[in-house]
Scaffold this active site. Sequence first.
Site, short mmCIF file in Angstrom:
data_model
loop_
_atom_site.label_atom_id
_atom_site.label_comp_id
_atom_site.label_asym_id
_atom_site.label_seq_id
_atom_site.Cartn_x
_atom_site.Cartn_y
_atom_site.Cartn_z
N HIS A 89 12.83 0.97 -1.92
CA HIS A 89 11.86 2.05 -1.69
C HIS A 89 12.45 3.21 -0.90
CE1 HIS A 89 8.14 0.08 -3.20
NE2 HIS A 89 8.92 -0.99 -3.07
N ASP A 139 13.88 10.81 2.60
CA ASP A 139 12.74 9.96 2.25
C ASP A 139 12.97 9.43 0.83
OD1 ASP A 139 10.25 8.75 2.56
OD2 ASP A 139 9.26 10.61 3.19
P1 ADQ Z 1 6.62 5.29 3.86
O1 ADQ Z 1 7.85 5.66 4.62
O2 ADQ Z 1 5.60 4.54 4.60
O3 ADQ Z 1 6.97 4.51 2.51
P2 ADQ Z 1 5.05 7.30 2.25
O4 ADQ Z 1 5.58 7.20 0.87
O5 ADQ Z 1 4.72 8.69 2.65
O6 ADQ Z 1 6.04 6.73 3.35
O7 ADQ Z 1 3.76 6.40 2.33
C1 ADQ Z 1 2.97 6.37 3.49
C2 ADQ Z 1 1.59 5.85 3.13
O8 ADQ Z 1 0.90 5.56 4.34
C3 ADQ Z 1 0.77 6.85 2.34
O9 ADQ Z 1 0.08 6.19 1.32
C4 ADQ Z 1 -0.19 7.41 3.39
O10 ADQ Z 1 -1.45 7.76 2.88
C5 ADQ Z 1 -0.33 6.25 4.34
N1 ADQ Z 1 -0.62 6.77 5.68
C6 ADQ Z 1 0.19 7.49 6.47
N2 ADQ Z 1 -0.44 7.83 7.61
C7 ADQ Z 1 -1.68 7.32 7.53
C8 ADQ Z 1 -2.84 7.33 8.39
N3 ADQ Z 1 -2.83 7.93 9.58
N4 ADQ Z 1 -3.93 6.69 7.97
C9 ADQ Z 1 -3.94 6.06 6.78
N5 ADQ Z 1 -2.92 6.03 5.93
C10 ADQ Z 1 -1.80 6.64 6.30
C11 ADQ Z 1 8.17 3.96 1.93
C12 ADQ Z 1 9.29 4.98 1.72
C13 ADQ Z 1 8.78 6.17 0.92
C14 ADQ Z 1 8.19 5.70 -0.39
C15 ADQ Z 1 7.19 4.56 -0.17
C16 ADQ Z 1 6.76 3.94 -1.49
O11 ADQ Z 1 9.82 5.40 2.98
O12 ADQ Z 1 9.84 7.09 0.67
O13 ADQ Z 1 7.51 6.77 -1.02
O14 ADQ Z 1 7.76 3.53 0.62
O15 ADQ Z 1 7.86 3.56 -2.25
#
Ligand code: ADQ
Length: 469
Positions: free
Chosen positions: A157, A365
């Site tokens: 990921h 990312d």
């Molecule tokens: P993350 O590094 O966690 O994921 P991201 O892809 O942005 O990053 O996903 C974060 C998730 O957490 C989103 O669905 C978001 O809505 C949720 N989230 C964040 N803050 C929140 C809050 N305050 N309340 C509720 N929900 C919240 C890792 C990798 C990424 C990759 C994903 C999926 O680092 O690059 O996109 O996995 O493969």
Amino acid sequence: MSRLIVVSNRVTPPSPKGSATQGGLAMALAAALREYSGVWFGWSGETTPEFTGHLSMKRAEGVTVATVDLEEVDVQEYYNGYANKTLWPLFHYRIDLTAYDRSFGQGYDRVNRRFAETVRPLIEKDDLVWIHDYHLIPMARELRRLGVDNPIGFFLHIPWPARQLVATLPRHRQLAEALFAYDLIGFQTEEWLDAFRDYVSHEVGGEVLPDGRLSAFGRTVRAGAFPIGIDAEDFARATRSAAAARTYDRIAASGAFRAMIVGVDRLDYSKGLEERLQGFERLLADNPALRREVFMLQIAPPTRDQVDAYQDIRARLDALAGHINGAYADMDWTPVRYVNRNYRRDELAGIYRAAKVGLVTPLRDGMNLVAKEFVAAQDPADPGVLVLSRFAGAATQMKDALIINPFSPEETAEALKRALSMDRAERKRRWEILQHGVATHDVAAWRDAFVQALEAVRRPVPRGAAQTA
Ligand code: ADQ
């Protein structure tokens, strides 16, 4: 159709649609398992004085989840240690934060072995096994040792970094060799896949075969780019929910006549949060006329707080938000609203929709699902603008966002200014293209592409055939 055994570090039992606070990955895996029957296995998040391998099974929302407790020392060495103090920073180009302790590597191998031994009895003859993320790279090797010869796929990921960085990791060859126990390795983007090919060719004496497979350590493996998406339909539904409307109204009322810029991230140093606030500060400094017209809402729930680097970034962000507010706020205007809590998905949808600009500035990312969620939540008649870092995997797909280099506060400030003054016709034109991509390349497309490629492993590759993935 084959059964799917999904393995990830944490297992979050699905909760009713829309109401959950689950992250994107958890949503994606639950969706994969609703479609293909099977089991989702991983750590319960709980510790036990002595590892027993006892499986706790339950069914939630049509998905069977199986979890196991770990010992405290496992959590320290494997999760806080090798996963989050070694691999996470290194793979996000933060070699300065990368710590390596021999005990971390031992704990990492031990937990992967324990996971393999615990899940082994659940794997049936025709199952496909799909293992997720950097916590579990050696797991296929351990399963092979236990006699599992089912197709096993791995999806990373996070980014695969440039080989010069990987080479700084003690025992990196062993890590790479463990990857060759899989049948299929998936990356988020072509860029990370290229970096892996480059590593294999230059660091471990492997080669890229004419059909695209990779050969090293006496084995061949298929590798491909499978960009992850969101459940766009579910997100659109969340956007239309009563909770989303209530949240939207609260923000609209509290920010009367002001434009909102929103950021939503786990509180992680890879997300470029400091750079983002600096870019916003630059916008205020350079544009006095905008000062009372705009505010930024940054939502950043703390994670991994047992790791020092996360305590440091938290303290620095507290100070920076305080500094900007101290320098610019007025009695009736606060430029930065900085919130360290989680929101439900439907509330989040309302928050995104209330924003004129979504600001997503990771320094590195794998993909970034927030960028996609922001797009999916917009009002088609009057959409907001996405400002997106070129260093997010998502930037390769979302070219109609305003793409920035987050290391430059000037560039961020200029993009914000442009986004805030963009006319509706241009906003709609950009958003329609972005939304088409988000809806088409959704989580179901990601899941199906990966599972089909893994399924294809069962069949021998015809001589001279093109790369499968
Ligand atoms: P993350 O590094 O966690 O994921 P991201 O892809 O942005 O990053 O996903 C974060 C998730 O957490 C989103 O669905 C978001 O809505 C949720 N989230 C964040 N803050 C929140 C809050 N305050 N309340 C509720 N929900 C919240 C890792 C990798 C990424 C990759 C994903 C999926 O680092 O690059 O996109 O996995 O493969």
